[in-house]
Design a protein around this motif. Sequence first.
Motif, PDB file in Angstrom:
ATOM      1  N   ASP A  67       0.831  -1.207   0.000  1.00 23.06           N
ATOM      2  CA  ASP A  67       0.000   0.000   0.000  1.00 23.06           C
ATOM      3  C   ASP A  67       0.866   1.258   0.000  1.00 23.06           C
ATOM      4  O   ASP A  67       0.540   2.253  -0.662  1.00 23.06           O
ATOM      5  CB  ASP A  67      -0.937   0.012   1.213  1.00 23.06           C
ATOM      6  CG  ASP A  67      -1.983  -1.098   1.141  1.00 23.06           C
ATOM      7  OD1 ASP A  67      -2.282  -1.548   0.018  1.00 23.06           O
ATOM      8  OD2 ASP A  67      -2.494  -1.493   2.204  1.00 23.06           O
ATOM      9  N   ASP A  68       1.972   1.220   0.747  1.00 25.01           N
ATOM     10  CA  ASP A  68       2.893   2.363   0.757  1.00 25.01           C
ATOM     11  C   ASP A  68       3.488   2.587  -0.637  1.00 25.01           C
ATOM     12  O   ASP A  68       3.620   3.723  -1.087  1.00 25.01           O
ATOM     13  CB  ASP A  68       4.013   2.144   1.775  1.00 25.01           C
ATOM     14  CG  ASP A  68       3.506   2.201   3.211  1.00 25.01           C
ATOM     15  OD1 ASP A  68       2.425   2.780   3.429  1.00 25.01           O
ATOM     16  OD2 ASP A  68       4.204   1.664   4.087  1.00 25.01           O
ATOM     17  N   GLN A 121       2.107   1.749  -3.489  1.00 24.35           N
ATOM     18  CA  GLN A 121       1.042   2.285  -4.347  1.00 24.35           C
ATOM     19  C   GLN A 121       0.868   3.784  -4.106  1.00 24.35           C
ATOM     20  O   GLN A 121       0.655   4.553  -5.045  1.00 24.35           O
ATOM     21  CB  GLN A 121      -0.281   1.557  -4.077  1.00 24.35           C
ATOM     22  CG  GLN A 121      -0.305   0.126  -4.542  1.00 24.35           C
ATOM     23  CD  GLN A 121      -0.338   0.009  -6.054  1.00 24.35           C
ATOM     24  OE1 GLN A 121      -0.709   0.934  -6.749  1.00 24.35           O
ATOM     25  NE2 GLN A 121       0.081  -1.138  -6.558  1.00 24.35           N
ATOM     26  N   ALA A 122       0.982   4.202  -2.851  1.00 24.31           N
ATOM     27  CA  ALA A 122       0.857   5.625  -2.523  1.00 24.31           C
ATOM     28  C   ALA A 122       1.993   6.430  -3.153  1.00 24.31           C
ATOM     29  O   ALA A 122       1.774   7.548  -3.639  1.00 24.31           O
ATOM     30  CB  ALA A 122       0.839   5.809  -1.009  1.00 24.31           C
ATOM     31  N   ILE A 143       3.616   5.637  -5.919  1.00 19.01           N
ATOM     32  CA  ILE A 143       3.353   5.692  -7.361  1.00 19.01           C
ATOM     33  C   ILE A 143       2.316   6.772  -7.665  1.00 19.01           C
ATOM     34  O   ILE A 143       2.500   7.588  -8.572  1.00 19.01           O
ATOM     35  CB  ILE A 143       2.893   4.315  -7.887  1.00 19.01           C
ATOM     36  CG1 ILE A 143       4.053   3.324  -7.864  1.00 19.01           C
ATOM     37  CG2 ILE A 143       2.332   4.440  -9.310  1.00 19.01           C
ATOM     38  CD1 ILE A 143       3.666   1.898  -8.222  1.00 19.01           C
ATOM     39  N   GLN A 144       1.234   6.799  -6.889  1.00 22.85           N
ATOM     40  CA  GLN A 144       0.197   7.805  -7.109  1.00 22.85           C
ATOM     41  C   GLN A 144       0.741   9.214  -6.906  1.00 22.85           C
ATOM     42  O   GLN A 144       0.421  10.136  -7.651  1.00 22.85           O
ATOM     43  CB  GLN A 144      -1.001   7.566  -6.183  1.00 22.85           C
ATOM     44  CG  GLN A 144      -1.764   6.296  -6.498  1.00 22.85           C
ATOM     45  CD  GLN A 144      -2.226   6.233  -7.942  1.00 22.85           C
ATOM     46  OE1 GLN A 144      -2.724   7.200  -8.488  1.00 22.85           O
ATOM     47  NE2 GLN A 144      -2.013   5.083  -8.569  1.00 22.85           N
ATOM     48  N   ARG A 145       1.583   9.404  -5.910  1.00 26.23           N
ATOM     49  CA  ARG A 145       2.152  10.730  -5.634  1.00 26.23           C
ATOM     50  C   ARG A 145       3.087  11.167  -6.755  1.00 26.23           C
ATOM     51  O   ARG A 145       3.072  12.326  -7.177  1.00 26.23           O
ATOM     52  CB  ARG A 145       2.903  10.684  -4.295  1.00 26.23           C
ATOM     53  CG  ARG A 145       3.591  11.972  -3.918  1.00 26.23           C
ATOM     54  CD  ARG A 145       2.577  13.089  -3.679  1.00 26.23           C
ATOM     55  NE  ARG A 145       3.244  14.310  -3.305  1.00 26.23           N
ATOM     56  CZ  ARG A 145       3.555  15.292  -4.166  1.00 26.23           C
ATOM     57  NH1 ARG A 145       3.242  15.180  -5.433  1.00 26.23           N
ATOM     58  NH2 ARG A 145       4.178  16.379  -3.739  1.00 26.23           N
ATOM     59  N   LYS A 183       2.945  10.252  -9.868  1.00 23.92           N
ATOM     60  CA  LYS A 183       2.164  10.535 -11.073  1.00 23.92           C
ATOM     61  C   LYS A 183       1.574  11.934 -11.046  1.00 23.92           C
ATOM     62  O   LYS A 183       1.283  12.505 -12.096  1.00 23.92           O
ATOM     63  CB  LYS A 183       1.044   9.508 -11.233  1.00 23.92           C
ATOM     64  CG  LYS A 183       1.539   8.164 -11.735  1.00 23.92           C
ATOM     65  CD  LYS A 183       0.402   7.207 -11.943  1.00 23.92           C
ATOM     66  CE  LYS A 183       0.903   5.883 -12.496  1.00 23.92           C
ATOM     67  NZ  LYS A 183      -0.184   4.917 -12.679  1.00 23.92           N
ATOM     68  N   GLN A 184       1.419  12.515  -9.866  1.00 20.34           N
ATOM     69  CA  GLN A 184       0.876  13.868  -9.748  1.00 20.34           C
ATOM     70  C   GLN A 184       1.900  14.923 -10.145  1.00 20.34           C
ATOM     71  O   GLN A 184       1.539  16.011 -10.576  1.00 20.34           O
ATOM     72  CB  GLN A 184       0.413  14.140  -8.310  1.00 20.34           C
ATOM     73  CG  GLN A 184      -0.781  13.334  -7.892  1.00 20.34           C
ATOM     74  CD  GLN A 184      -1.085  13.505  -6.415  1.00 20.34           C
ATOM     75  OE1 GLN A 184      -0.378  14.217  -5.701  1.00 20.34           O
ATOM     76  NE2 GLN A 184      -2.118  12.840  -5.946  1.00 20.34           N
ATOM     77  N   GLU A 185       3.177  14.618  -9.986  1.00 13.24           N
ATOM     78  CA  GLU A 185       4.235  15.572 -10.306  1.00 13.24           C
ATOM     79  C   GLU A 185       4.456  15.629 -11.817  1.00 13.24           C
ATOM     80  O   GLU A 185       4.191  14.662 -12.526  1.00 13.24           O
ATOM     81  CB  GLU A 185       5.550  15.161  -9.626  1.00 13.24           C
ATOM     82  CG  GLU A 185       5.532  15.258  -8.130  1.00 13.24           C
ATOM     83  CD  GLU A 185       5.488  16.689  -7.632  1.00 13.24           C
ATOM     84  OE1 GLU A 185       6.216  17.535  -8.175  1.00 13.24           O
ATOM     85  OE2 GLU A 185       4.719  16.950  -6.707  1.00 13.24           O
ATOM     86  N   TYR A 221       7.617  -4.409 -10.245  1.00 12.11           N
ATOM     87  CA  TYR A 221       6.828  -4.326  -9.015  1.00 12.11           C
ATOM     88  C   TYR A 221       6.701  -5.719  -8.417  1.00 12.11           C
ATOM     89  O   TYR A 221       6.130  -6.600  -8.995  1.00 12.11           O
ATOM     90  CB  TYR A 221       5.440  -3.747  -9.345  1.00 12.11           C
ATOM     91  CG  TYR A 221       4.586  -3.487  -8.133  1.00 12.11           C
ATOM     92  CD1 TYR A 221       4.754  -2.343  -7.383  1.00 12.11           C
ATOM     93  CD2 TYR A 221       3.609  -4.404  -7.738  1.00 12.11           C
ATOM     94  CE1 TYR A 221       3.986  -2.103  -6.275  1.00 12.11           C
ATOM     95  CE2 TYR A 221       2.844  -4.167  -6.627  1.00 12.11           C
ATOM     96  CZ  TYR A 221       3.026  -3.009  -5.907  1.00 12.11           C
ATOM     97  OH  TYR A 221       2.268  -2.777  -4.805  1.00 12.11           O
TER      98      TYR A 221
END
Length: 163
Positions: A139-140, A142-143, A145-147, A149-151, A162
């Motif tokens: 889960d960490d 995944q977080a 990766i999501q963060r 992708k925002q940049e 992975y």
Amino acid sequence: MASTYSFDIVSDFDRQELVNALDQAQREIQSRYDLKDTKTTVELGDKSIIINTDSEFTLDAVNCLIQTKAVKRNLSLKIFDYGKVETASGNRVRQEITLRKGISQELAKQITKLIRDEFKKVQGSIQGDAVRVTAKSKDDLQAVIQRLKQEDYPAALQFTNYR
């Protein structure tokens, strides 16, 4: 559960897709009315693309065409690093487009700093032209990766290996 999970952050592109995109662009250049008689050449080297054409106007049209074909083949436009337009022999213009591959040291430091500052249970380490991210929880990861992708980074980032 003492095992750790990891993934790699890389900046790469599918070379065969780039070859196909340039081939499609070359075919369209030969058939399009405004580009047909310009004797435009698009040459793919190991680390660059060289465009040779008769004017800056047609150079812009060819660049736009290459970008369109690349996007249709799921290639990021961030892999193209446009050089300056040079004059070539016979009143022609030439431009070299360098292909970006790999994450630079500055960008890798920036990514690991972001991971270190925002995610306390995740470690990021620079490994050549990639960044390895490890954590005890998927889960960490995944977080992270999501963060990321925002940049908006100057390189196209992919997340591989992975596990």
